[in-house]
Write a protein that holds these residues in place. Structure first.
Motif, short mmCIF file in Angstrom:
data_model
loop_
_atom_site.label_atom_id
_atom_site.label_comp_id
_atom_site.label_asym_id
_atom_site.label_seq_id
_atom_site.Cartn_x
_atom_site.Cartn_y
_atom_site.Cartn_z
N ILE A 124 -3.03 -1.84 -2.44
CA ILE A 124 -3.73 -3.04 -1.95
C ILE A 124 -5.12 -3.11 -2.57
CG2 ILE A 124 -4.74 -4.12 0.10
CD1 ILE A 124 -2.35 -2.98 1.69
N MET A 125 -5.78 -1.97 -2.65
CA MET A 125 -7.13 -1.90 -3.23
C MET A 125 -7.12 -2.36 -4.69
SD MET A 125 -9.33 1.54 -3.75
CE MET A 125 -8.11 2.06 -4.96
N LEU A 158 6.29 -5.14 -2.56
CA LEU A 158 5.44 -6.22 -3.03
C LEU A 158 4.67 -5.85 -4.30
CD1 LEU A 158 4.06 -7.21 0.48
CD2 LEU A 158 5.74 -8.50 -0.85
N PHE A 159 4.79 -4.61 -4.73
CA PHE A 159 4.05 -4.15 -5.90
C PHE A 159 5.02 -3.76 -7.02
CE2 PHE A 159 1.46 -3.38 -2.17
CZ PHE A 159 0.26 -3.97 -2.54
N LEU A 160 4.53 -3.78 -8.24
CA LEU A 160 5.37 -3.47 -9.39
C LEU A 160 5.68 -1.98 -9.45
CD1 LEU A 160 3.60 -5.75 -12.02
CD2 LEU A 160 5.75 -6.19 -10.82
N PRO A 161 6.88 -1.61 -9.90
CA PRO A 161 7.28 -0.20 -9.93
C PRO A 161 6.31 0.69 -10.71
CG PRO A 161 9.18 -1.60 -10.28
CD PRO A 161 7.98 -2.50 -10.29
N TYR A 162 5.78 0.20 -11.83
CA TYR A 162 4.88 1.04 -12.63
C TYR A 162 3.58 1.30 -11.89
CZ TYR A 162 1.31 -2.34 -14.20
OH TYR A 162 0.26 -3.20 -14.26
N GLU A 163 3.12 0.31 -11.07
CA GLU A 163 1.90 0.52 -10.29
C GLU A 163 2.13 1.60 -9.23
OE1 GLU A 163 -0.05 -3.96 -10.35
OE2 GLU A 163 1.47 -3.49 -8.84
N LEU A 166 -11.87 -6.25 5.26
CA LEU A 166 -11.32 -5.03 5.84
C LEU A 166 -10.16 -5.34 6.79
CD1 LEU A 166 -11.59 -1.95 6.11
CD2 LEU A 166 -13.20 -2.32 7.98
N GLN A 167 -10.31 -6.42 7.56
CA GLN A 167 -9.25 -6.82 8.49
C GLN A 167 -8.02 -7.31 7.73
OE1 GLN A 167 -11.88 -9.66 10.38
NE2 GLN A 167 -11.88 -8.50 12.30
N LYS A 168 -8.25 -8.02 6.62
CA LYS A 168 -7.12 -8.51 5.81
C LYS A 168 -6.35 -7.34 5.22
CE LYS A 168 -9.11 -12.99 4.49
NZ LYS A 168 -9.54 -13.84 3.36
N ARG A 169 -7.06 -6.33 4.77
CA ARG A 169 -6.37 -5.17 4.18
C ARG A 169 -5.59 -4.39 5.23
NH1 ARG A 169 -9.91 -2.59 -0.76
NH2 ARG A 169 -10.74 -4.55 -1.58
#
Length: 642
Positions: free
Chosen positions: A218-219, A180-185, A154-157
């Protein structure tokens, strides 16, 4: 090549002796195995430009790149030059990799990846270690093994969601965590959230939607990495009773189908917590909310305490009550679920509303004692805005609107557009006319106004005025708010002369004070007040504890620490002129006024803080005070300013 394909090539080039399996590469790149195979085809085409380079794909053995050293270095340099990284971007990416890795990562790995010396990477690691402490995380360095972050998931997230705050310059225009995430995501999750919001008529702010987007992404990543959060059974049962769990269930059905990824029950509960903790829009205040009785009690206690402290009848403002109830519900949920926020307006709120901020912090101490609830200063700053808005609403019932004149050089259309914007934004300003610069002097001879809002500089005009852009953007709004607040302080000054000098005592004035930490200064001044009989001994602890909760610097090199007014026997201001500027939260301070104002004199405190705030806006006066060498000189300087 896209970013993922470049990263794939970099992995294969850096690992000269080893081989990789498709499954390992797909996990490393966080994509499907089929995607990796397609990317390898693209890499094979790219490497044809280098005679010695060859992509080796042996079934049952693995994948590697064969290449002589000269061309290997050339390909890596080309990758770097096509995607240069600043030191800030490098720091940001290293933190992300450490937070999402289950394995220790060496300094050499990062040095090879970013083509910088290990000593530079070590400095990055030190900066990241300090920042992680805010989230209760520890970065452990193991010799010959590498660096790994230890702490709860939880702390990391939470740290991942706040990565943009690691470097302030990266978070000015947008939430760079999304990069940091892909456009489609991003597209899939954003659409699903929008559909959920519309389907269930959820009235939450745009910033809340963006926060949900980041946490959902992130999840997804952490679920793929098999790093779930831990949730107790009792917390699951409580979440199931909330209507937000229904919204989450609907959303997760869409995300599971889109990503082909089953989410554990814990993830559903975790996301429900975030939904419960969201800030609501003004329309959301009218929704039927499940308000805990404890929240109603806390809000009522807060309003009662603030009414006593400021002598403002907040109980007569129903908008304040309902607004605080909705806001406090989100605050308590964020505290309960461990979702800390950072208030980007904190520093400005402290400087613009020092009186109200300090009153709210005193109120919060009582809330902490009576309800065992600790509200951080970032949350407290938002409460300041609620009470300040209430003051202005209640003030309209007692005070006439300020009369303002608009001087615009761009014609009638732009003049009236500016007029409409200002009157919509500032209900206590009455625009009485819009004229050109040539007509100003004649108009002032025949009409009384309080101030002028102009789009061009005005020479030889003695009436208070401010110059803004005719487009009236965000910076102009901030500038006008500060200008109006300054006029109010000037008015307070005229009505209450010599309010600071009234409470200054020679026996409580200290020159050339040299301390290591601000707590030492606070303790020294509070102890002096106690020794001279102005306060009880408990005041010392109260003042230091107040400073620990929130730094009391208000800008301009000035700080105004204070303790609980119920512990004051006789009102006084203890003053320290520091030998050298001292770090005071996010600022540096050379002049410290400790305010010990008894309850019977509390009607004076608004004027006192207003006068000190006006001092903070006059650097020459602050400089003169820090250079003063006796009590009479200090009185003279402050008296001239007052």
């Amino acid at each position: 090549m896209n970013h993922r394909q470049k990263e794939l090539l970099r992995i294969l080039l850096v690992d000269e002796e080893g081989v990789w399996h498709i499954k390992d590469l797909s996990e490393r790149l966080d994509c499907a195995e089929k995607t990796v195979r397609n990317d390898l085809d693209r890499l094979e085409e790219h490497l044809r430009a280098y005679p010695s380079a060859k992509l080796i794909r042996k079934p049952g053995f693995g994948i590697s790149v064969e290449c002589d050293e000269e061309e290997r270095s050339e390909i890596l340099r080309a990758l770097l030059s096509s995607e240069p990284k600043t030191s800030e971007e490098r720091l940001f990416e290293i933190a992300f990799q450490l937070l999402t890795s289950s394995q220790a990562i060496t300094l050499q790995f990062f040095a090879d990846r970013y083509y910088v010396p290990k000593a530079m990477i070590k400095k990055d690691i030190e900066a990241i270690t300090t920042w992680l402490g805010r989230f209760g995380l520890e970065l452990v360095s193991k010799p010959r093994v590498g660096n790994i972050i230890q702490g709860q998931e939880l702390q990391k997230r939470n740290a991942l969601a706040h990565l943009s705050e690691l470097i302030s310059s990266l978070s000015q225009d947008k939430n760079v965590v999304l990069d940091l995430f892909l456009p489609y995501e991003i597209s899939i999750v954003k659409k699903a959230l929008g559909d959920m919001k519309e389907r269930f008529s959820i009235a939450i702010t745009d910033s809340a939607v963006e926060s949900l987007l980041v946490h959902a992404l992130i999840m997804v990543k952490r679920t793929r990495q098999k790093s779930p959060v831990f949730v107790q059974n009792s917390e699951k049962e409580m979440a199931h009773e909330r209507k937000e769990y229904e919204y989450t269930t609907w959303l997760f059905d869409i995300l599971e189908s889109a990503f082909g990824l089953p989410f554990p029950e814990e993830e559903r509960v975790y996301f429900t917590w975030h939904l419960i903790s969201c800030k609501r829009t003004e329309e959301g205040m009218n929704e039927t909310l499940k308000v805990d009785e404890a929240i109603t009690e806390i809000v009522s206690a807060a309003i009662r305490k603030m009414s006593k402290l400021t002598m403002v009848p907040y109980e007569t403002d129903p908008i304040l009550g309902s607004g605080l109830t909705v806001h406090m519900q989100a605050v308590l949920n964020r505290i309960k679920f461990g979702f800390p926020i950072t208030n980007p307006l904190l520093s400005n709120i402290k400087k613009m509303y020092p009186y109200m901020f300090n009153m709210v912090m005193i109120m919060i101490e009582d809330i902490k004692r009576d309800f065992q609830l600790e509200i951080p200063e970032d949350e407290a700053a938002y409460l300041v805005l609620h009470f300040q808005a209430s003051v202005e609403r209640l003030g309209k019932k007692r005070e006439a609107k300020k009369k303002a004149l608009i001087v615009c050089h761009m014609g009638i259309g732009m003049s009236h557009l500016l007029e409409a914007k200002i009157e919509q934004q500032y209900q206590d300003i009455d625009i009485i006319a819009c004229i050109g610069k040539a007509d100003v002097l004649e108009y002032l001879n025949n009409q009384r106004i309080d101030f002028i809002i102009s789009t061009i500089p005005l020479e030889k005009i003695k009436t208070d005025h401010i110059v803004i852009s005719p487009l009236f953007g965000q910076e102009d709004k901030k500038k006008l708010s500060q200008f109006v607040e300054g006029l109010k302080q000037k008015q307070d000054k005229f009505l209450v002369p010599n309010v600071i000098s009234k409470f200054l005592a020679e026996e409580l004035l200290f020159f050339d004070v040299k301390k290591v930490h601000r707590y030492e200064v606070v303790e020294m001044l509070a102890d002096a007040l106690f020794q001279k009989g102005y306060v009880s001994k408990e005041y010392i602890h109260s003042a230091v504890n107040r400073e620990r909760n929130s730094a009391t610097a208000i800008g301009g090199g000035i700080a105004i620490p204070h303790g609980n007014p119920s512990l004051v026997h006789q009102s006084a201001i203890a003053t320290a002129i520091l030998k050298e500027r001292l770090e005071w939260g996010s600022e540096r301070v050379s002049l410290v006024f400790m305010l010990a104002i008894a309850k019977e004199d509390h009607s004076e405190i608004r004027g006192i803080i207003g006068k000190i705030a006006s001092l903070s806006e006059t650097p020459l006066v602050v400089h003169a005070l820090t250079a003063a060498r006796d009590y009479q000189e200090v009185l003279t300087i402050i008296g001239d300013k007052e």
